[in-house]
Every structure is written in structure tokens, then in C-alpha cells.
Design an enzyme around this catalytic site. Structure first.
Site, short mmCIF file in Angstrom:
data_model
loop_
_atom_site.label_atom_id
_atom_site.label_comp_id
_atom_site.label_asym_id
_atom_site.label_seq_id
_atom_site.Cartn_x
_atom_site.Cartn_y
_atom_site.Cartn_z
N LYS A 10 -12.00 1.88 -51.06
CA LYS A 10 -12.85 2.70 -51.92
C LYS A 10 -12.62 4.19 -51.64
CE LYS A 10 -16.41 -0.95 -51.86
NZ LYS A 10 -17.81 -1.25 -51.50
N ARG A 120 -12.02 -11.31 -45.86
CA ARG A 120 -13.46 -11.03 -45.74
C ARG A 120 -13.87 -10.94 -44.26
NH1 ARG A 120 -16.60 -9.84 -50.31
NH2 ARG A 120 -18.34 -10.97 -49.41
N THR A 126 -21.19 -6.78 -45.13
CA THR A 126 -21.37 -5.76 -46.17
C THR A 126 -22.00 -4.48 -45.61
OG1 THR A 126 -21.73 -7.51 -47.79
CG2 THR A 126 -22.47 -5.32 -48.40
N ARG A 137 -15.32 -2.64 -41.32
CA ARG A 137 -16.60 -1.97 -41.59
C ARG A 137 -17.34 -1.64 -40.29
NH1 ARG A 137 -18.07 -6.02 -46.59
NH2 ARG A 137 -17.29 -4.73 -48.30
N ASN A 157 -18.99 1.42 -47.37
CA ASN A 157 -18.43 0.43 -46.44
C ASN A 157 -16.92 0.28 -46.62
OD1 ASN A 157 -18.35 -0.97 -48.82
ND2 ASN A 157 -19.80 -2.55 -48.22
N HIS A 160 -13.49 -3.15 -50.62
CA HIS A 160 -13.92 -4.29 -51.43
C HIS A 160 -12.89 -5.40 -51.25
CE1 HIS A 160 -14.93 -6.86 -54.84
NE2 HIS A 160 -13.62 -6.90 -55.05
P1 ADP Z 1 -19.44 -7.18 -50.46
O1 ADP Z 1 -18.72 -5.88 -50.80
O2 ADP Z 1 -19.50 -7.37 -48.98
O3 ADP Z 1 -18.88 -8.36 -51.20
P2 ADP Z 1 -21.70 -7.22 -52.32
O4 ADP Z 1 -20.81 -7.89 -53.30
O5 ADP Z 1 -23.03 -7.81 -52.04
O6 ADP Z 1 -20.95 -7.00 -50.92
O7 ADP Z 1 -21.97 -5.72 -52.82
C1 ADP Z 1 -20.97 -4.96 -53.41
C2 ADP Z 1 -21.03 -3.55 -52.88
O8 ADP Z 1 -22.28 -2.97 -53.25
C3 ADP Z 1 -21.00 -3.42 -51.38
O9 ADP Z 1 -19.70 -3.44 -50.85
C4 ADP Z 1 -21.70 -2.11 -51.15
O10 ADP Z 1 -20.82 -1.00 -51.31
C5 ADP Z 1 -22.72 -2.07 -52.27
N1 ADP Z 1 -24.03 -2.54 -51.84
C6 ADP Z 1 -24.38 -3.81 -51.53
N2 ADP Z 1 -25.68 -3.88 -51.17
C7 ADP Z 1 -26.13 -2.62 -51.25
C8 ADP Z 1 -27.39 -2.00 -51.01
N3 ADP Z 1 -28.41 -2.69 -50.58
N4 ADP Z 1 -27.51 -0.69 -51.21
C9 ADP Z 1 -26.48 0.05 -51.64
N5 ADP Z 1 -25.26 -0.46 -51.87
C10 ADP Z 1 -25.09 -1.75 -51.68
#
Ligand code: ADP
Length: 193
Positions: A10, A120, A126, A137, A157, A160
Site C-alpha cells: 500500500k 497471510r 490485520t 505488519r 498496515n 494487502h
Molecule cells: P486484511 O487486510 O488483514 O485482510 P480486512 O480485509 O479485514 O483485513 O480489512 C482490509 C483493510 O481495511 C485492512 O488491511 C486495513 O487497512 C483496513 N481496516 C480493517 N479494519 C479496520 C479498522 N477497524 N479501522 C480502520 N481500518 C481498518
């Protein structure tokens, strides 16, 4: 079990000069880079990547936030104007689409046995605050829902990665044409597989 998975570094990762360090971790574990590009995504691509119609994904983000806030004892209604996971998820999706179009990202496809699960695992939780040391992360960020949501922005983080085979099959063609995905042997394959 050979799979392909989409990874996006990102804008925060690109701006911090972490492309080399992060891609090296995947190469070291034996995953093969089969496509890669630096791209400044437009809103249309962002909205396809984070579709507003993906209820499960939107609600999942909302639920994680609700849980996190409950643990911290923060009043969600006061902080975000709602305590409904779907509403909160939609708000985060908007922030995410803004963020992923805010600067260049480094998108790539990795191939290998169990590539989706392996990637992952290497990315970590996350929420960087909860990600183990040794994960991308966990090693490169301290962000939390609290810090992100009080600033009305998505979690920084860095990365993706597709979560499932279905997600990978949907996401890879959004970012890469068939011609951009290459095939070649890596020398370790003969030893590791
Ligand atoms: P991942 O990226 O680990 O698959 P998710 O699909 O749940 O996680 O979420 C997508 C992205 O949304 C995350 O990587 C993060 O950047 C953002 N995100 C997730 N939860 C939150 C939150 N509570 N507040 C702000 N951003 C969030």
C-alpha cells in the site's frame, strides 16, 4: 496445492521505501514472483478491489472495529457516530478506497504451494498492534484501530494479500492481464518440492 495470490504494498509501504525488504521475505520462503508493477490506482480500480457490495468483507471490518473498541472501552457512537458493524465497515471502505488511490502501490502476484495461506501468515494480523514480531505488519508498524479510527483513516498496515482462493481469482485479473503474468522455473523448486 500450487496457488497464485495477489499482494499489494500500500502507499504507506511504498512511501517508506520498504518494497525491497518486504518482497525479499516472500522470495526467501520460496514463493515465486510471477507479475509485478508500480501503479497509481484510480478510483474505479479501488472500488472494484474494495467493492461496496462485498457485505461479508464490509461487516468483517466493522466487527473487528467494534470488538477492538469494546476492549478499549471507547464509545463507538461518540467516536464514529454509529455502533452498527455494517455502517462502520462502509465508512472504513471509503477510507480504504481513498488511501489506496493516494499514492503509488506495488502490486505483485506470488505463486507457490499454499501461497495464499503462506503469504497471510508472513503478513501477520490485520491490526499491527496485534501482529506477531517476525511478521511484516508486526515488524514495521504499531498501528491500531483506535489510532486509525480516531484519526478517521484506515489502518496503516502496509500490505494487502488475498484471503481465499476465490478472492485471489477475483483480484488478480483486476490488477494484471494474462500477458503480464509470467512462468519460469526457480532453481530451489527442484530441492524444495
Ligand atoms: P486484511 O487486510 O488483514 O485482510 P480486512 O480485509 O479485514 O483485513 O480489512 C482490509 C483493510 O481495511 C485492512 O488491511 C486495513 O487497512 C483496513 N481496516 C480493517 N479494519 C479496520 C479498522 N477497524 N479501522 C480502520 N481500518 C481498518
Amino acid at each position: 496445492m500450487k496457488e497464485q495470490t495477489l499482494v499489494i504494498l500500500k502507499p504507506d509501504a511504498v512511501a517508506r521505501g520498504l518494497i525491497g525488504e518486504i518482497t525479499a521475505r516472500f522470495e526467501k520462503v520460496g514463493l515465486k514472483l510471477v507479475a509485478a508493477k508500480l501503479v497509481h490506482a484510480n478510483r474505479e480500480l479501488a472500488d472494484k478491489h474494495y467493492p461496496v457490495t462485498r457485505d461479508e468483507f464490509i461487516r468483517g471490518m466493522g466487527n473487528k472495529t467494534v470488538e477492538n473498541y469494546q476492549k478499549l472501552g471507547v464509545d463507538l457512537r461518540k467516536e464514529l457516530g454509529s455502533d452498527d458493524p455494517l455502517e462502520i465497515g462502509k465508512m472504513i471502505r471509503e477510507w480504504l478506497a481513498d488511501m489506496i488511490t493516494s499514492g503509488p502501490v506495488f502490486a505483485f502476484v506470488l505463486e507457490g504451494p499454499h501461497a495464499i495461506e503462506l503469504v497471510r501468515k508472513i503478513c501477520g494480523h490485520t491490526l499491527p498492534l496485534m501482529a506477531n514480531p517476525g511478521t511484516i505488519r508486526g515488524d514495521f508498524s504499531f498501528d491500531s484501530s483506535y489510532l486509525a479510527n480516531t484519526a478517521k483513516r484506515p489502518i496503516k498496515n502496509l500490505i494487502h494479500a488475498s484471503g481465499t482462493e476465490e478472492e485471489a481469482a477475483y483480484e488478480i485479473p483486476l490488477w494484471f492481464s494474462k500477458e503480464e503474468i509470467v512462468s519460469y522455473p526457480r532453481v530451489e523448486e527442484a530441492v524444495m518440492e
